[in-house]
Design a protein around this motif. Structure first.
Motif, mmCIF file in Angstrom:
data_model
loop_
_atom_site.group_PDB
_atom_site.id
_atom_site.type_symbol
_atom_site.label_atom_id
_atom_site.label_comp_id
_atom_site.label_asym_id
_atom_site.label_seq_id
_atom_site.Cartn_x
_atom_site.Cartn_y
_atom_site.Cartn_z
ATOM 1 N N ASN A 161 -3.844 11.257 -59.781
ATOM 2 C CA ASN A 161 -2.783 12.263 -59.803
ATOM 3 C C ASN A 161 -1.801 12.115 -58.644
ATOM 4 O OD1 ASN A 161 -3.680 13.575 -62.182
ATOM 5 N ND2 ASN A 161 -5.297 14.562 -60.986
ATOM 6 N N PHE A 162 -1.726 10.923 -58.076
ATOM 7 C CA PHE A 162 -0.630 10.586 -57.187
ATOM 8 C C PHE A 162 -0.205 9.160 -57.502
ATOM 9 C CE2 PHE A 162 -4.454 9.766 -54.496
ATOM 10 C CZ PHE A 162 -4.297 8.404 -54.277
ATOM 11 N N PHE B 271 8.948 7.964 -52.862
ATOM 12 C CA PHE B 271 9.197 7.676 -51.454
ATOM 13 C C PHE B 271 9.438 6.191 -51.225
ATOM 14 C CE2 PHE B 271 6.262 11.290 -51.793
ATOM 15 C CZ PHE B 271 6.975 12.264 -51.100
ATOM 16 N N ALA B 272 10.112 5.911 -50.134
ATOM 17 C CA ALA B 272 10.211 4.515 -49.702
ATOM 18 C C ALA B 272 8.868 4.047 -49.160
ATOM 19 C CB ALA B 272 11.306 4.356 -48.646
ATOM 20 N N GLN C 252 13.054 11.080 -53.122
ATOM 21 C CA GLN C 252 12.646 12.219 -52.295
ATOM 22 C C GLN C 252 13.327 12.173 -50.924
ATOM 23 O OE1 GLN C 252 10.929 14.688 -53.545
ATOM 24 N NE2 GLN C 252 10.586 13.622 -55.476
ATOM 25 N N ASN C 253 13.589 13.345 -50.400
ATOM 26 C CA ASN C 253 14.174 13.471 -49.074
ATOM 27 C C ASN C 253 13.357 14.517 -48.303
ATOM 28 O OD1 ASN C 253 15.781 13.361 -46.871
ATOM 29 N ND2 ASN C 253 17.582 14.305 -47.818
ATOM 30 N N PRO C 254 12.617 14.134 -47.266
ATOM 31 C CA PRO C 254 12.660 12.865 -46.558
ATOM 32 C C PRO C 254 12.068 11.708 -47.376
ATOM 33 C CG PRO C 254 10.902 14.230 -45.695
ATOM 34 C CD PRO C 254 11.688 15.098 -46.628
ATOM 35 N N PRO C 255 12.479 10.469 -47.020
ATOM 36 C CA PRO C 255 12.111 9.313 -47.843
ATOM 37 C C PRO C 255 10.743 8.729 -47.532
ATOM 38 C CG PRO C 255 13.592 8.636 -46.108
ATOM 39 C CD PRO C 255 13.467 10.119 -45.992
ATOM 40 N N THR C 256 10.001 9.345 -46.588
ATOM 41 C CA THR C 256 8.676 8.832 -46.243
ATOM 42 C C THR C 256 7.635 9.929 -46.367
ATOM 43 O OG1 THR C 256 9.464 7.080 -44.793
ATOM 44 C CG2 THR C 256 7.277 7.940 -44.329
ATOM 45 N N TYR C 257 6.502 9.578 -46.976
ATOM 46 C CA TYR C 257 5.337 10.456 -47.040
ATOM 47 C C TYR C 257 4.337 9.971 -46.003
ATOM 48 C CZ TYR C 257 0.987 12.570 -48.667
ATOM 49 O OH TYR C 257 -0.193 13.267 -48.733
ATOM 50 N N TRP D 288 1.949 16.423 -54.156
ATOM 51 C CA TRP D 288 2.625 15.236 -54.673
ATOM 52 C C TRP D 288 3.749 15.631 -55.615
ATOM 53 C CZ3 TRP D 288 1.803 11.078 -52.109
ATOM 54 C CH2 TRP D 288 0.571 10.873 -51.478
ATOM 55 N N PRO D 289 4.942 15.121 -55.381
ATOM 56 C CA PRO D 289 6.054 15.424 -56.276
ATOM 57 C C PRO D 289 6.004 14.561 -57.534
ATOM 58 C CG PRO D 289 6.786 13.949 -54.553
ATOM 59 C CD PRO D 289 5.353 14.267 -54.240
#
Length: 762
Positions: free
Chosen positions: A477-478, A535-536, A557-562, A590-591
């Motif tokens: 689920n991610f 994410f990047a 996504q913004n921010p681009p890092t998880y 998780w988006p």
């Protein structure tokens, strides 16, 4: 900040203002986009031209462009296909080159056996059978064929047909519904058109498996024993055109098995009652006195009848152990695995081949496979990893996957190595990951991958393109990143992993991911992340890396890092980075991935390989790279299996050796067209066993392949392990299509020897 290791949150704080805002609203998945063949110099050089159905003329209905697991579009090349559900509906392709054959990828509902028409105008070329018996799997791994288990997937299969005549460029050829009596619908993903050459004749002095041993070319009877008897004689065994039934695999050792071509000499079949026995060519297992030695299999097809996945069944096209052996120009389809090789074994090569529609992996180098390679091979629609190495209990060392195209593995990764030392994965194209894996993966995972078998040494991962890879994993689920590292059974800390000149395009989830235990030793240079569904960077474990000119754009996504690992994610800024930095990485639920954010151009400059219009086929490498990579090489002679093709396969562990005690001897590379040649790089295997030696050689060039002029007079060159057994010849300064090396002496062996022959403009 340059050249200083700092936590990501500290490094990025200075650069946050440069991050471009993105739109958060949901948008549809990006349809089609570039083809896997739109990246000059990367991937396999193939004999066909590919056309996507959604880009062709048609009167059918699009599947849509969703990437959700269990949908027809999620498994389609380009993430879109065309469904035909009425008599007369068609997809029409306009040839850009002459063609006398087609392979097309399709799906029909489970349980159906039907047919489709090939037409040009009102003329019926051929009616082609299609079937669901090799597709439609259900449930969770290892999967079943029972619809009651739910979770349907593996929807597509492929079929091929010779037209009987050659149609010129400009001809319009339709795949058309002639009847819906046997199937209510047909989904067409793509078509590969090619001009198949005439059958190859029997080599002089070869044994003929039909004329000399009575094998049945009609396939009406089992020919296993007759094939085995012929192969046991050694030498060269020729398989004339025909469809041969084998109830079990044939064991090969010290033999060449040569067909008339993969469209003509076809091995297939399966034992009618003992379903764990089927057609294939195997080496001996090491506990049987193996591995087999000096096996060559070329110019044939193994098209099996495997409709399910049972992991313990040895129903692969190739298996066992083969050292100093080569598989060349072989078509592998409808087996469990194209080649599952159980070592220990050394110096094995698969090249110039096609691996399609497997129930499990395309290739797996398993247990102590060393100095072996898969190169210039096209892989599509595998049921598990496309190309894999698994160092279970015994190290895999010095292997390489180079210049391959791997499309739509239905489970797991396009290309992966589970453990291993000194591994090369370069110049490949990976596309359309579906679930439970990413495009390119390095992991300390699976039984036996720990301690001496774990990731170690120096890894080279260069000039790879990852197109629409990564996915939203249905188990976890991610999402899984297009490029990802899983330090599962132990940290990845014993290796230097160099990732250079790499393009991550339109990732279905994150661009780069870390999970499990810590990963260190990463060096990323000139890496583009152009479009990502989330994410990047996705850090679920500590990681230490150096980023130089790593640029991201079109990140959903913004921010681009998880990251929830805080200072555990430590990236050294080597300069030139942009688009992935943030002062406060996201750490939360998780988006859902959002598509449609992929820009038409990457940050600052185009990626090293920019897409070209469809339809497309592979093209020569750009002048800036190794002009000889994957090109045809010929020689005046060779010892045993050490043929000239090894000098352009991208693997320094394979080599050409000329006929012994027969100087002068030469090796020639055909660059495909005249190019400016500035310098040469010559290599011998870097292993310690290859002690220092000198070779005396000259360099000549030709524009027509017949008249050669000397461009570098004969000289003595030293190959020394301390400099990786590499010699640079500068100031060649000529224009040539054919570049030749002529050897007249070798202090280490009475023959010319060369593992890599690289040609550069400057």
């Amino acid at each position: 900040m340059a050249n200083r290791t700092v936590p990501l949150v500290t490094l990025a704080a200075v650069l946050t203002a440069a991050v471009t805002a993105v739109i958060w609203q949901p948008s549809p998945a990006q349809a089609a986009g570039p083809s896997p063949f739109d990246f000059p110099g990367r991937g396999a050089t193939v004999p066909f031209t590919e056309f996507e159905a959604e880009k062709a003329a048609h009167n059918g209905t699009s599947t849509g462009t969703a990437r959700t697991y269990g949908t027809l579009s999620s498994e389609a090349s380009g993430r879109e296909a065309i469904t035909l559900d009425a008599v007369g509906e068609y997809v029409e392709f306009t040839l850009t080159k002459p063609a006398n054959a087609v392979t097309f990828r399709y799906s029909v509902p489970d349980g159906r056996n039907a047919s489709l028409d090939l037409r040009t105008g009102s003329t019926l070329i051929k009616t082609v059978p299609v079937t669901a018996k090799y597709s439609w799997f259900y449930g969770y791994y290892p999967f079943t064929n029972n619809p009651a288990d739910g979770r349907p997937h593996h929807f597509y299969d492929e079929t091929r047909a010779l037209f009987g005549t050659t149609y010129p460029a400009g001809t319009k050829i339709r795949i058309q519904v002639g009847s819906v009596a046997q199937s209510p619908s047909f989904t067409i993903d793509l078509a590969d058109f090619e001009n198949v050459p005439a059958p190859i004749g029997k080599p002089a002095g070869a044994i003929d498996v039909v004329a000399d041993y009575g094998a049945d070319p009609t396939g009406a009877t089992d020919s296993t024993a007759k094939f085995q008897a012929a192969v046991n004689t050694g030498g060269v065994v020729y398989i004339p055109p025909g469809n041969y039934t084998l109830y079990s695999h044939v064991i090969a050792d010290r033999v060449t098995i040569a067909g008339a071509g993969p469209w003509y000499s076809v091995l297939g079949g399966r034992h009618p009652t003992q379903r764990d026995q089927a057609a294939g060519i195997y080496g001996k297992y090491t506990n049987e006195g193996g591995p087999s030695q000096n096996v060559v299999v070329k110019d044939l097809a193994i098209i099996g009848d495997i409709q399910e996945r049972v992991d313990e069944h040895q129903v692969n096209a190739f298996g066992g152990a083969m050292s100093n052996s080569t598989i060349d120009n072989v078509w592998m389809q409808h087996t469990k695995v194209g080649a599952w090789m159980d070592g220990p074994m050394d110096r094995f090569t698969i090249r110039n081949s096609r691996i399609l529609d497997q129930t499990a992996d395309g290739v797996n180098f398993h247990i102590g496979v060393t100095n072996s390679t898969v190169t210039n091979t096209f892989v599509r629609n595998t049921g598990d990893d496309g190309l894999a190495m698994w160092a279970e209990n015994t190290p895999n060392v010095g292997n390489a996957f180079t210049f391959n195209t791997v499309v739509a593995p239905i489970l797991a990764n396009n290309i992966v190595s589970y453990g291993g030392r000194d591994i090369t994965i370069s110049d490949n194209v990976m596309a359309e990951t579906v679930t439970n894996g990413g495009g390119l993966h390095v992991g300390n995972r699976y039984p036996g991958v720990t301690g001496p078998t774990a990731v170690a040494g120096t890894w080279t991962m260069a000039r790879n393109t990852l197109l629409r890879t990564g996915n939203a994993d249905y188990n976890w689920n991610f999402g899984i990143g297009a490029l990802w590292f899983w330090a599962d059974q132990g940290a990845i800390t014993g290796a230097t992993i160099n990732i250079t000149e790499t393009d991550i395009l339109d990732s279905s989830y994150a661009g780069i991911q870390w999970i499990g235990n810590q990963t260190t030793g990463l060096n990323l240079t000139n890496v583009n992340i152009v479009g990502a569904g989330t994410f990047a960077l996705q850090a679920q474990a500590p990681a230490t890396a150096r980023f130089t000119n790593v640029k991201a754009r079109g990140i959903a996504q913004n921010p681009p890092t998880y990251s929830c690992v805080g200072s555990g994610l430590a990236i050294t800024d080597g300069g030139g980075n942009e688009g992935w930095q943030t002062a406060t990485p996201y750490c939360g639920p998780w988006p859902a991935p959002q598509y449609g954010t992929t820009p038409t151009t990457p940050p600052s400059s185009p990626p090293p390989s920019s897409p070209s219009p469809s339809p497309s086929t592979s093209t020569p490498p750009p002048p800036a790279g190794n002009l000889a990579a994957a090109k045809t090489a010929t020689a005046t002679g060779q010892a045993d299996v050490y043929g000239p093709g090894n000098v352009t396969d991208g693997n320094a562990s394979t080599y050409w050796e000329s006929t012994n005690n027969a100087f002068p001897q030469s090796v020639t590379v055909d660059l495909g067209q005249s190019r400016a040649v500035g310098r040469l790089v010559l290599k011998l295997p870097p292993a310690a066993a290859w002690a220092t030696r000198t070779q005396t050689l000259s360099v000549s060039g030709s524009v027509d392949g017949s008249t050669f002029s000397t461009v570098k007079s004969s000289a003595v060159y030293t190959f020394n392990p301390s400099t990786a057994n590499t010699v640079n010849i500068d100031a060649v300064n000529t224009s040539a299509r054919y570049v030749r090396l002529t050897f007249t002496a070798n202090s280490g062996w009475p023959a010319g020897q060369l593992s890599e022959f690289e040609v550069y403009t400057s």
